[in-house]
Design an enzyme around this catalytic site. Structure first.
Site, PDB file in Angstrom:
ATOM      1  N   PRO A 173       0.791  -1.240   0.000  1.00 44.02           N
ATOM      2  CA  PRO A 173       0.000   0.000   0.000  1.00 44.02           C
ATOM      3  C   PRO A 173       0.824   1.291   0.000  1.00 44.02           C
ATOM      4  O   PRO A 173       0.802   2.061   0.959  1.00 44.02           O
ATOM      5  CB  PRO A 173      -0.827  -0.138   1.278  1.00 44.02           C
ATOM      6  CG  PRO A 173       0.057  -0.916   2.201  1.00 44.02           C
ATOM      7  CD  PRO A 173       0.778  -1.901   1.321  1.00 44.02           C
ATOM      8  N   CYS A 174       1.512   1.532  -1.106  1.00 39.78           N
ATOM      9  CA  CYS A 174       2.272   2.778  -1.212  1.00 39.78           C
ATOM     10  C   CYS A 174       1.336   3.989  -1.248  1.00 39.78           C
ATOM     11  O   CYS A 174       1.773   5.118  -1.006  1.00 39.78           O
ATOM     12  CB  CYS A 174       3.181   2.757  -2.430  1.00 39.78           C
ATOM     13  SG  CYS A 174       2.376   2.387  -3.996  1.00 39.78           S
ATOM     14  N   HIS A 175       0.039   3.754  -1.514  1.00 41.23           N
ATOM     15  CA  HIS A 175      -0.928   4.860  -1.534  1.00 41.23           C
ATOM     16  C   HIS A 175      -1.157   5.428  -0.133  1.00 41.23           C
ATOM     17  O   HIS A 175      -1.725   6.518   0.007  1.00 41.23           O
ATOM     18  CB  HIS A 175      -2.264   4.386  -2.127  1.00 41.23           C
ATOM     19  CG  HIS A 175      -2.882   3.233  -1.418  1.00 41.23           C
ATOM     20  ND1 HIS A 175      -2.572   1.925  -1.707  1.00 41.23           N
ATOM     21  CD2 HIS A 175      -3.780   3.184  -0.391  1.00 41.23           C
ATOM     22  CE1 HIS A 175      -3.267   1.113  -0.923  1.00 41.23           C
ATOM     23  NE2 HIS A 175      -4.003   1.859  -0.101  1.00 41.23           N
TER      24      HIS A 175
END
Length: 282
Positions: free
Chosen positions: A246-248
């Site tokens: 989850p780089c978001h």
């Protein structure tokens, strides 16, 4: 940037240029430190803070990148690559490829010729997705505006691998993340290739709870590299598995969204969607 920071940046830039120009001689820490008028101890610490890796590791990256260029020549041997990169032998070349590329130099030269990859397209709340897997786990996941372009990107990442359009259980389990409670899923297996630093950053991203946000600086602190925010950002930008890693959930410390490989509009939508699901569950 303060005067002291400018001086330090100039020294690190000079050191990087020196390493790039002389990597085939495999210069040691003392030699490089002397070129920028610093003690080996001070230089080691300063370089690591600015570059996110030690001088030795940076030299290894440069050496492997050069060897990769040599191995692209079908006539080149592993000995040719080791010799021209300034390494002591094919054993050292093998060790560096395992550490940095996650594969042997022979496997790299074959371009993944023995790797079987299944891939499929699926719909998500944020657009179509291309997801791919090896027998070991998910190796690639990307939002796909155009299926052909997304497939080209996948095949370029794993040149000479055998591809088959097939939705397998590994992919199905990963895609359930959009419709099921994460805590009720079986463990999603990933098959990733990256540097030690990248893998450490991606592993840290996996620990960010759904619906929560953190900053690049916080990630740097968590991997005990408090001054490596820029390097952390680069590693996050290289994330090969959208949404699952989850780089978001990483934003700038001031609250700005920061970058996102698949677009800031999509990043904002994902963050809002996760927050809404948490509120509903609460």
């Amino acid at each position: 940037m303060t005067t002291s920071e400018q001086i330090n940046y100039s020294r690190i830039a000079e050191a990087i240029d020196y390493i790039r120009a002389n990597f085939r001689a495999q210069p040691g820490l003392e030699e490089i430190a002397e070129k920028v008028n610093l003690s080996p101890f001070h230089f080691q610490r300063l370089f690591t803070d600015w570059a996110g890796v030690s001088p030795k590791k940076f030299l290894q990256y440069i050496s492997v990148e050069y060897a990769k260029g040599i191995l692209k020549d079908k006539q080149a041997t592993l000995f040719d690559a080791a010799y021209q990169a300034g390494l002591s032998g094919t054993g050292r070349l093998h060790d560096l490829f395992i550490q940095i590329e996650g594969m042997t130099p022979g496997e790299y030269k074959n371009g993944g010729a023995e790797l079987n990859i299944n891939y499929s397209y699926a719909a998500s709340p944020f657009g179509n997705i291309l997801v791919a897997s090896t027998p070991k786990g998910i190796c690639h996941m990307a939002f796909a505006e155009q299926e052909h372009t997304a497939l080209t990107d996948l095949t370029n990442r794993f040149q000479n691998a055998a591809f088959k359009q097939l939705l397998d259980p590994l992919q199905q389990n990963a895609l359930y993340l959009f419709t099921h409670d994460w805590s009720k899923l079986s463990q999603i297996k990933l098959h990733l290739k990256g540097t030690d630093f990248q893998l450490k950053v991606w592993e840290t991203l996996l620990k960010i709870p759904m619906g929560e946000l953190t900053s690049y600086g916080t990630i740097a602190d968590q991997i005990t590299r408090p001054n490596a925010s820029r390097a952390v950002g680069t590693a996050i930008g290289s994330n090969p598995v959208a949404f699952l890693i989850p780089c978001h959930r990483v934003i700038q410390s001031g609250g700005a969204p920061g970058g996102y490989m698949w677009g800031l509009t999509r990043k904002s939508a994902i963050i809002g969607w996760e927050a809404a699901k948490l509120n509903k569950a609460g």
